[in-house]
Design a protein around this motif. Sequence first.
Motif, mmCIF file in Angstrom:
data_model
loop_
_atom_site.group_PDB
_atom_site.id
_atom_site.type_symbol
_atom_site.label_atom_id
_atom_site.label_comp_id
_atom_site.label_asym_id
_atom_site.label_seq_id
_atom_site.Cartn_x
_atom_site.Cartn_y
_atom_site.Cartn_z
ATOM 1 N N ARG A 31 31.837 45.270 43.509
ATOM 2 C CA ARG A 31 32.248 46.125 44.522
ATOM 3 C C ARG A 31 31.222 46.091 45.819
ATOM 4 O O ARG A 31 30.240 46.008 45.722
ATOM 5 N N VAL A 32 31.916 46.234 47.033
ATOM 6 C CA VAL A 32 31.143 46.139 48.226
ATOM 7 C C VAL A 32 31.584 47.154 49.050
ATOM 8 O O VAL A 32 32.715 47.678 48.985
ATOM 9 N N LYS A 33 30.889 47.562 50.030
ATOM 10 C CA LYS A 33 31.000 49.012 50.969
ATOM 11 C C LYS A 33 30.816 48.172 52.410
ATOM 12 O O LYS A 33 30.042 47.828 52.703
ATOM 13 N N ILE A 34 32.142 48.239 53.136
ATOM 14 C CA ILE A 34 32.067 47.522 54.500
ATOM 15 C C ILE A 34 32.472 48.636 55.554
ATOM 16 O O ILE A 34 33.896 48.786 55.451
ATOM 17 N N GLU A 35 31.893 49.008 56.525
ATOM 18 C CA GLU A 35 32.024 49.866 57.596
ATOM 19 C C GLU A 35 32.803 51.275 56.747
ATOM 20 O O GLU A 35 34.024 51.538 57.056
ATOM 21 N N GLY A 36 32.301 51.860 55.615
ATOM 22 C CA GLY A 36 32.843 52.792 55.116
ATOM 23 C C GLY A 36 33.843 52.675 53.992
ATOM 24 O O GLY A 36 34.433 53.662 53.510
ATOM 25 N N LYS A 37 34.376 51.680 54.077
ATOM 26 C CA LYS A 37 35.454 51.154 52.999
ATOM 27 C C LYS A 37 35.202 50.287 52.063
ATOM 28 O O LYS A 37 34.504 49.347 52.061
ATOM 29 N N GLU A 38 35.506 50.782 50.719
ATOM 30 C CA GLU A 38 35.003 50.013 49.369
ATOM 31 C C GLU A 38 36.158 48.803 48.985
ATOM 32 O O GLU A 38 37.446 49.089 49.348
ATOM 33 N N TYR A 39 35.582 47.766 48.689
ATOM 34 C CA TYR A 39 36.571 46.361 48.208
ATOM 35 C C TYR A 39 36.024 45.906 46.859
ATOM 36 O O TYR A 39 34.723 46.005 46.764
ATOM 37 N N TRP A 40 36.816 45.456 46.132
ATOM 38 C CA TRP A 40 36.590 44.558 44.942
ATOM 39 C C TRP A 40 36.188 43.340 45.492
ATOM 40 O O TRP A 40 36.932 42.692 46.408
ATOM 41 N N ILE A 41 35.257 42.569 44.835
ATOM 42 C CA ILE A 41 34.978 41.289 45.239
ATOM 43 C C ILE A 41 35.050 40.372 44.047
ATOM 44 O O ILE A 41 34.477 40.972 42.913
ATOM 45 N N ASN A 42 35.614 39.392 43.969
ATOM 46 C CA ASN A 42 35.533 38.235 43.233
ATOM 47 C C ASN A 42 34.950 36.998 43.539
ATOM 48 O O ASN A 42 35.261 36.519 44.735
ATOM 49 N N ALA A 43 34.232 36.285 42.658
ATOM 50 C CA ALA A 43 33.808 35.083 42.893
ATOM 51 C C ALA A 43 33.884 33.999 41.948
ATOM 52 O O ALA A 43 33.803 34.248 40.987
ATOM 53 N N TRP A 44 33.984 32.582 42.549
ATOM 54 C CA TRP A 44 34.286 31.563 41.551
ATOM 55 C C TRP A 44 33.108 30.645 41.954
ATOM 56 O O TRP A 44 32.881 30.256 43.115
ATOM 57 N N VAL A 45 32.410 29.866 40.985
ATOM 58 C CA VAL A 45 31.626 28.954 41.180
ATOM 59 C C VAL A 45 32.722 27.608 41.706
ATOM 60 O O VAL A 45 33.250 27.234 40.655
ATOM 61 N N ASN A 46 32.531 27.018 42.741
ATOM 62 C CA ASN A 46 33.260 25.769 42.991
ATOM 63 C C ASN A 46 32.518 24.582 43.311
ATOM 64 O O ASN A 46 31.141 24.905 43.523
ATOM 65 N N GLU A 47 32.914 23.355 43.413
ATOM 66 C CA GLU A 47 32.006 22.288 43.869
ATOM 67 C C GLU A 47 32.810 21.667 45.031
ATOM 68 O O GLU A 47 33.984 21.258 44.946
ATOM 69 N N SER A 48 32.153 21.329 46.143
ATOM 70 C CA SER A 48 32.607 20.538 47.287
ATOM 71 C C SER A 48 32.601 19.132 46.739
ATOM 72 O O SER A 48 32.264 18.588 45.878
ATOM 73 N N LYS A 49 33.385 18.435 47.787
ATOM 74 C CA LYS A 49 33.620 16.826 47.632
ATOM 75 C C LYS A 49 32.394 16.214 47.409
ATOM 76 O O LYS A 49 32.189 15.132 46.561
#
Length: 71
Positions: A31-49
């Motif tokens: 979770r993150v909080k930006i300008e007073g609003k909370e968000y769920w954050i998801n991340a994937w490890v990717n690989e560029s070309k």
Amino acid sequence: MADKYEIKDMTGSMFKNDNPKNEKSASHAGRVKIEGKEYWINAWVNESKNGRKYFGLTFKACDGAKAHRIA
């Protein structure tokens, strides 16, 4: 009993997903909080070309939405 952790504005936390449900599950979430609003954050490890690894991210407003608990 410990008090609930409160996220400060413009900060957040992510944890590694040790129990993915399938191969498309996020590798990290939190979770993150930006300008007073909370968000769920998801991340994937990717690989560029050219072979460089990076995180692909998605955000979703916490407005009553439940997150997949991974921590």
